[in-house]
Design an enzyme around this catalytic site. Structure first.
Site, PDB file in Angstrom:
ATOM      1  N   GLY A  87       0.851  -1.180   0.000  1.00  0.00           N
ATOM      2  CA  GLY A  87       0.000   0.000   0.000  1.00  0.00           C
ATOM      3  C   GLY A  87       0.884   1.225   0.000  1.00  0.00           C
ATOM      4  N   GLU A  88       0.628   2.155   0.890  1.00  0.00           N
ATOM      5  CA  GLU A  88       1.417   3.375   1.032  1.00  0.00           C
ATOM      6  C   GLU A  88       1.982   3.411   2.446  1.00  0.00           C
ATOM      7  OE1 GLU A  88       3.550   6.299   0.975  1.00  0.00           O
ATOM      8  OE2 GLU A  88       2.528   5.955  -0.942  1.00  0.00           O
ATOM      9  N   SER A  89       3.299   3.273   2.572  1.00  0.00           N
ATOM     10  CA  SER A  89       3.903   3.105   3.897  1.00  0.00           C
ATOM     11  C   SER A  89       3.673   4.306   4.803  1.00  0.00           C
ATOM     12  CB  SER A  89       5.401   2.828   3.771  1.00  0.00           C
ATOM     13  OG  SER A  89       6.075   3.893   3.126  1.00  0.00           O
ATOM     14  N   CYS A 145       6.058  -5.333   0.177  1.00  0.00           N
ATOM     15  CA  CYS A 145       6.236  -3.991  -0.371  1.00  0.00           C
ATOM     16  C   CYS A 145       6.196  -2.935   0.747  1.00  0.00           C
ATOM     17  CB  CYS A 145       5.205  -3.721  -1.465  1.00  0.00           C
ATOM     18  SG  CYS A 145       5.614  -2.309  -2.515  1.00  0.00           S
ATOM     19  N   ARG A 170      12.838   3.371  -0.194  1.00  0.00           N
ATOM     20  CA  ARG A 170      11.449   3.478  -0.624  1.00  0.00           C
ATOM     21  C   ARG A 170      11.374   3.832  -2.113  1.00  0.00           C
ATOM     22  NH1 ARG A 170       7.947   8.047   0.128  1.00  0.00           N
ATOM     23  NH2 ARG A 170       5.755   7.438   0.251  1.00  0.00           N
ATOM     24  N   ILE A 228       5.635  -3.215  -7.814  1.00  0.00           N
ATOM     25  CA  ILE A 228       4.892  -1.983  -8.068  1.00  0.00           C
ATOM     26  C   ILE A 228       5.413  -0.905  -7.110  1.00  0.00           C
ATOM     27  CG2 ILE A 228       2.627  -0.865  -8.140  1.00  0.00           C
ATOM     28  CD1 ILE A 228       1.385  -3.659  -8.442  1.00  0.00           C
ATOM     29  N   ARG A 229       6.132   0.075  -7.657  1.00  0.00           N
ATOM     30  CA  ARG A 229       6.726   1.136  -6.824  1.00  0.00           C
ATOM     31  C   ARG A 229       7.444   0.510  -5.623  1.00  0.00           C
ATOM     32  NH1 ARG A 229       2.513   5.387  -5.033  1.00  0.00           N
ATOM     33  NH2 ARG A 229       4.417   6.405  -4.336  1.00  0.00           N
ATOM     34  N   HIS A 240       4.785  -8.237  -4.494  1.00  0.00           N
ATOM     35  CA  HIS A 240       3.411  -8.468  -4.031  1.00  0.00           C
ATOM     36  C   HIS A 240       2.974  -9.908  -4.327  1.00  0.00           C
ATOM     37  CE1 HIS A 240       2.143  -4.211  -3.288  1.00  0.00           C
ATOM     38  NE2 HIS A 240       3.099  -3.963  -4.168  1.00  0.00           N
ATOM     39  N   GLU A 243       0.633 -11.440  -3.016  1.00  0.00           N
ATOM     40  CA  GLU A 243      -0.822 -11.510  -2.900  1.00  0.00           C
ATOM     41  C   GLU A 243      -1.531 -11.206  -4.212  1.00  0.00           C
ATOM     42  OE1 GLU A 243       0.138  -7.182  -2.107  1.00  0.00           O
ATOM     43  OE2 GLU A 243       1.067  -9.132  -1.753  1.00  0.00           O
TER      44      GLU A 243
END
Length: 223
Positions: free
Chosen positions: A56-58, A88, A117, A146-147, A186, A188
């Protein structure tokens, strides 16, 4: 390793459900043989045998941990030996040091690693590749980045379990130390649940060594 044996004990594995790929992890853990439940409150955290911190977004996950008053209870459970797996952003949250994060960003310090990051670039730089993962039977794992972060430093007790070549340099993208695992990618987001199976097996091995959790939380595999 896509499911549990009928003779294996069922373990309750939580997915931190404040932001990120919660539903996908719940599904993968269920298919890997766990009693998978979302965790949003300290009392729910107290009732799981292990925890997944999703992608997600850390910075958002960090902020919401404090909003939901989960940050300190989670640190205590990790210090007490609760198994954890981060993918991630979850890897960033478990690290002891984060590069290129926000100045006020806090991590949980459960893995003696330094992560960078968004190391692989922006969303448009997302990619997939086949990875050889130490301890994973059945051939390479198709990894989705992804990023994604990468690991720039590992402590003496941290095992590197997968690396990827990127622009001519080798970068660490999966690690393990004791009961804690993390991946830059990821798992998942694929139909291959072997890495979740590894984590469920790890939790199963450590049940009974991390204290008692009350058997009162109802099963729920949906977010």
């Amino acid at each position: 390793m896509t499911g549990a044996s009928t003779t294996s004990p069922i373990v309750r594995v939580g997915v931190l459900a404040v932001q990120g790929d919660v539903r996908e992890h719940l599904r993968a853990l269920t298919l890997a043989g766990a009693d998978a439940v979302p965790v949003r409150r300290p009392e729910e955290l107290a009732q799981v045998d292990g925890l997944v911190i999703p992608g997600g977004e850390s910075t958002t996950i960090d902020r919401l941990l404090r909003v939901f008053e989960l940050a300190e209870p989670l640190r205590r459970r990790l210090e007490d030996g609760m198994p954890a797996f981060g993918s991630c952003a979850g890897m960033i949250m478990l690290a002891t040091e984060v590069l290129d994060g926000r100045p006020d960003q806090q991590s949980l310090g459960a893995l003696d690693i330094t992560v960078r990051r968004n190391a692989f670039g922006r969303q448009v730089d997302s990619f997939e590749c086949d990875l050889d993962v130490t301890g994973l039977e059945g051939g390479p794992f198709r990894a989705v980045f992804i990023r994604a972060p990468w690991v720039e430093r590992t402590g003496p007790d941290v095992e590197v379990v997968a690396s990827v070549d990127h622009e001519g340099a080798e970068h660490v993208v999966a690690v393990r130390s004791g009961g804690v695992m993390a991946t830059s990618f990821h798992p998942e987001l694929t139909d291959d649940h072997r890495i979740h199976g590894l984590f469920v097996d790890l939790v199963r091995q450590r049940v009974g060594t991390i204290g008692h959790r009350p058997d009162t939380l109802p099963t729920n595999s949906e977010n």
